[in-house]
Design a protein around this motif. Structure first.
Motif, mmCIF file in Angstrom:
data_model
loop_
_atom_site.group_PDB
_atom_site.id
_atom_site.type_symbol
_atom_site.label_atom_id
_atom_site.label_comp_id
_atom_site.label_asym_id
_atom_site.label_seq_id
_atom_site.Cartn_x
_atom_site.Cartn_y
_atom_site.Cartn_z
ATOM 1 N N ALA A 84 -23.570 53.261 -13.480
ATOM 2 C CA ALA A 84 -22.689 53.649 -13.960
ATOM 3 C C ALA A 84 -21.397 52.697 -13.668
ATOM 4 C CB ALA A 84 -21.929 55.436 -13.236
ATOM 5 N N LEU A 133 -20.981 60.038 -12.128
ATOM 6 C CA LEU A 133 -21.234 59.388 -13.619
ATOM 7 C C LEU A 133 -22.593 59.200 -13.881
ATOM 8 C CD1 LEU A 133 -18.122 57.397 -13.320
ATOM 9 C CD2 LEU A 133 -18.736 58.352 -14.361
ATOM 10 N N GLY A 134 -23.532 59.008 -12.461
ATOM 11 C CA GLY A 134 -24.536 58.305 -12.450
ATOM 12 C C GLY A 134 -25.376 58.488 -10.832
ATOM 13 N N THR A 176 -22.445 54.571 -17.325
ATOM 14 C CA THR A 176 -21.867 55.219 -17.967
ATOM 15 C C THR A 176 -20.943 55.974 -17.337
ATOM 16 O OG1 THR A 176 -23.013 57.546 -18.111
ATOM 17 C CG2 THR A 176 -21.090 58.417 -18.017
ATOM 18 N N TRP A 177 -19.475 55.549 -17.680
ATOM 19 C CA TRP A 177 -18.062 55.193 -16.546
ATOM 20 C C TRP A 177 -16.570 56.281 -17.278
ATOM 21 C CZ3 TRP A 177 -14.328 52.913 -20.012
ATOM 22 C CH2 TRP A 177 -14.431 52.615 -21.720
ATOM 23 N N TRP A 178 -15.886 55.769 -16.022
ATOM 24 C CA TRP A 178 -15.126 56.744 -15.786
ATOM 25 C C TRP A 178 -13.460 55.505 -15.707
ATOM 26 C CZ3 TRP A 178 -11.412 55.492 -11.381
ATOM 27 C CH2 TRP A 178 -10.453 57.121 -11.172
ATOM 28 N N GLY A 232 -20.106 55.308 -23.871
ATOM 29 C CA GLY A 232 -20.874 55.396 -22.266
ATOM 30 C C GLY A 232 -19.806 56.265 -21.625
ATOM 31 N N CYS A 233 -18.016 56.160 -21.931
ATOM 32 C CA CYS A 233 -17.384 56.755 -20.946
ATOM 33 C C CYS A 233 -17.660 58.746 -21.464
ATOM 34 C CB CYS A 233 -15.784 56.500 -21.510
ATOM 35 S SG CYS A 233 -13.732 56.942 -21.167
ATOM 36 N N LYS A 234 -17.455 58.598 -20.320
ATOM 37 C CA LYS A 234 -17.544 59.974 -19.839
ATOM 38 C C LYS A 234 -16.309 61.067 -19.081
ATOM 39 C CE LYS A 234 -21.472 62.961 -18.025
ATOM 40 N NZ LYS A 234 -22.734 62.947 -17.470
ATOM 41 N N THR A 292 -23.726 53.926 -9.204
ATOM 42 C CA THR A 292 -22.275 54.180 -9.029
ATOM 43 C C THR A 292 -21.382 52.795 -8.817
ATOM 44 O OG1 THR A 292 -22.232 55.904 -10.369
ATOM 45 C CG2 THR A 292 -19.829 55.204 -9.801
ATOM 46 N N ARG A 324 -15.958 56.962 -26.058
ATOM 47 C CA ARG A 324 -17.078 57.377 -25.868
ATOM 48 C C ARG A 324 -18.869 57.139 -25.727
ATOM 49 N NH1 ARG A 324 -19.874 59.698 -23.092
ATOM 50 N NH2 ARG A 324 -21.221 61.667 -23.347
ATOM 51 N N ASN A 336 -26.363 50.991 -21.690
ATOM 52 C CA ASN A 336 -26.700 52.581 -21.454
ATOM 53 C C ASN A 336 -25.707 52.676 -19.834
ATOM 54 O OD1 ASN A 336 -27.455 54.438 -21.675
ATOM 55 N ND2 ASN A 336 -29.322 53.489 -20.886
#
Length: 499
Positions: A240, A187-188, A268-270, A293-295, A191, A290, A266
């Protein structure tokens, strides 16, 4: 002598995550009781660290947060050692394992109390009662022994999450520098792990969450979540997020509101979701998620067999057809669906068990055909003590039993059970387990997880070439050449090791 030591047993060998459960407890007593945290993931010898604290004579209470699986390896021997050397220490366990296996924990003789679910109110109330010699029979969410019998107090309504005190990240930073909790993942570069809600509003009969939360869910508001995320980003440089909620996407409105708030950060996340819940989300909502930043989103697909889904008491409207259709739908939004499947559920005959396994192996291949980017996580069904569940009653009738002593839980066989890899259930033969694991090996060879950031493109091409023929002709037996490469390259399985 009334300080509190909070212990987070080791859960991973490499990836360190913020010990959110223990931090919640710390927050609940902050300002009332002095506390320290010992994180087994960050200590070379956590037992000695704990014993050194206790030797000071200042610590009266010791709280453990214990999940099934790897955490038991430290929790059990350390708890035993503490009680042998410091008999007056009051030991309190919380987490999924003691909540679901309270008898074996309390029968061990070295755990005094169990927090059954959230401890934000229960833990400080228990300390107050013990400090002031008051009764604790009416403290909700508490389990203990009285006159040789297990007593389970009433469950508390889920607490308004916005009303809880903020987590003491800065104080944690004094014990363990926060930068090591912010690891490099798919993710980054930095994180961090976060819980924005508790519980789940469904009653899946194979899920350890159900006995604790009883189909209840409570979440922080989108604005509170955003404020916490921004705090971690601004103060510690996070880029992230892993949302470790049991079900982050219960509310479409909340998910979209959070997405709109966080999209300019900016990050990214799950997170985790249900297929039949998110399938009802509008296209605009999925696009907003999306864009924010949801990947990757983890979904419990569990099975493509509608009869097995009914047996699991999945609730809702999930079906095999929907699982396939939704995987295809996710391509449009460039969100990777991470589907988990649970193979090896009980059936009236060995032939039916095998048929169910083969059905889902073929179903997983169908999912991959419609969306090759779908991540597949395979578990083997491991019973959980869900009282009143038809599936649990069925497994007991077939001769399944949990370990009789707490020490038995740290045998290699039962650790595999907790990781849902080799569950020792009487209806599964060794050949069936091999069938599941060998298919998983071939599948992971042809489709190595994108979350293993250590695998370069050359390695991916080599292992995919080696696995392709096996996958195409359904030849899964003895995939030693693939296993050798995975072992050499230390292939990471997200369901065991995270990202």
């Amino acid at each position: 002598m009334n300080k509190v030591l909070l212990f987070n047993p080791r859960s991973a060998n490499a990836t360190f995550r913020i010990p959110n459960s223990i931090l919640n407890i710390a927050a609940s007593i902050d300002g009332c009781y002095d506390w320290v945290i010992v994180d087994g993931n960050r200590e070379t010898d956590p037992q000695q660290t704990i014993l050194n604290y206790l030797a000071s004579g200042e610590f009266k209470y010791l709280g453990f947060s214990v999940m099934p699986g790897p955490q038991l390896r430290q929790a059990i021997p350390i708890a035993k050692a503490v009680k042998q050397q410091f008999k007056e220490t009051t030991m309190i366990w919380g987490g999924y394992f003691p909540s679901n296996h309270s008898k074996v924990v309390l029968d061990s003789g070295y755990v005094d109390f169990i927090i059954n679910g959230p401890g934000d109110h229960c833990f400080p109330k228990l300390l107050d009662a013990l400090e002031n010699f008051l009764p604790y029979e009416f403290i909700k969410n508490l389990i203990y022994k009285a006159n040789g019998q297990i007593v389970k107090n009433a469950k508390e309504d889920l607490i308004d999450q916005d009303a809880l005190p903020p987590l003491p990240y800065s104080k944690l930073n004094r014990f363990y520098p926060m930068e090591k909790y912010l690891g490099k993942t798919y993710l980054g570069e930095r994180t961090f792990a976060y819980h924005s809600s508790i519980g789940c509003p469904f009653t899946c009969s194979f899920c350890a969450v159900v006995p604790i939360y009883e189909a209840r869910w409570k979440a922080k508001s989108a604005r509170f979540v955003y404020q916490d995320v921004k705090y971690i980003k601004d103060n510690f440089g996070a880029d992230a997020i892993e949302f470790h909620d049991n079900n982050f996407f219960v509310s479409e409105k909340r998910a979209v509101e959070f997405s709109n708030l966080v999209k300019n950060e900016n990050m990214t996340w799950w997170g985790m979701a249900r297929i039949d819940t998110m399938d009802k989300f509008k296209d605009a909502s999925l696009a907003a998620i999306r864009e924010a930043g949801c990947k990757v989103i983890f979904f419990g697909a569990e099975s493509g067999n509608d009869k097995v889904l009914a047996q699991m008491d999945k609730g809702g409207t999930q079906s095999g057809e929907q699982i396939i259709r939704f995987a295809e739908r996710m391509k449009k939004f460039d969100i990777i669906p991470e589907y988990s499947f649970v193979l090896g559920t009980p059936a009236p005959s060995p032939q039916q068990v095998q048929q169910q396994i083969d059905f889902d192996i073929n179903f997983i291949k169908q999912v991959k055909r419609v969306n090759p980017q779908t991540e597949i996580v395979i578990y083997t069904y491991s019973p959980v003590p869900t009282e009143g569940s038809a599936m649990y009653e069925d497994v007991l009738a077939q001769g399944f039993k949990f370990p009789a002593t707490l020490e038995d839980w740290i045998s290699p066989a039962w650790e595999s059970f907790d990781l849902r890899k080799n569950p020792l259930t009487p209806w599964l033969t060794p050949e069936m387990i091999d069938r599941i694991r060998n298919f998983e090996t071939v599948l992971n060879g042809l489709y190595p997880t994108v979350t293993d950031i250590r695998m370069n493109e050359l390695k991916r091409k080599a292992i995919k070439l080696m696995s392709g023929i096996r996958y195409k002709v359904n030849l899964y037996n003895y995939p030693y050449e693939i296993k050798l490469l995975q072992k050499m390259w230390k292939y990471r399985q997200p369901e065991i090791q995270g990202f």
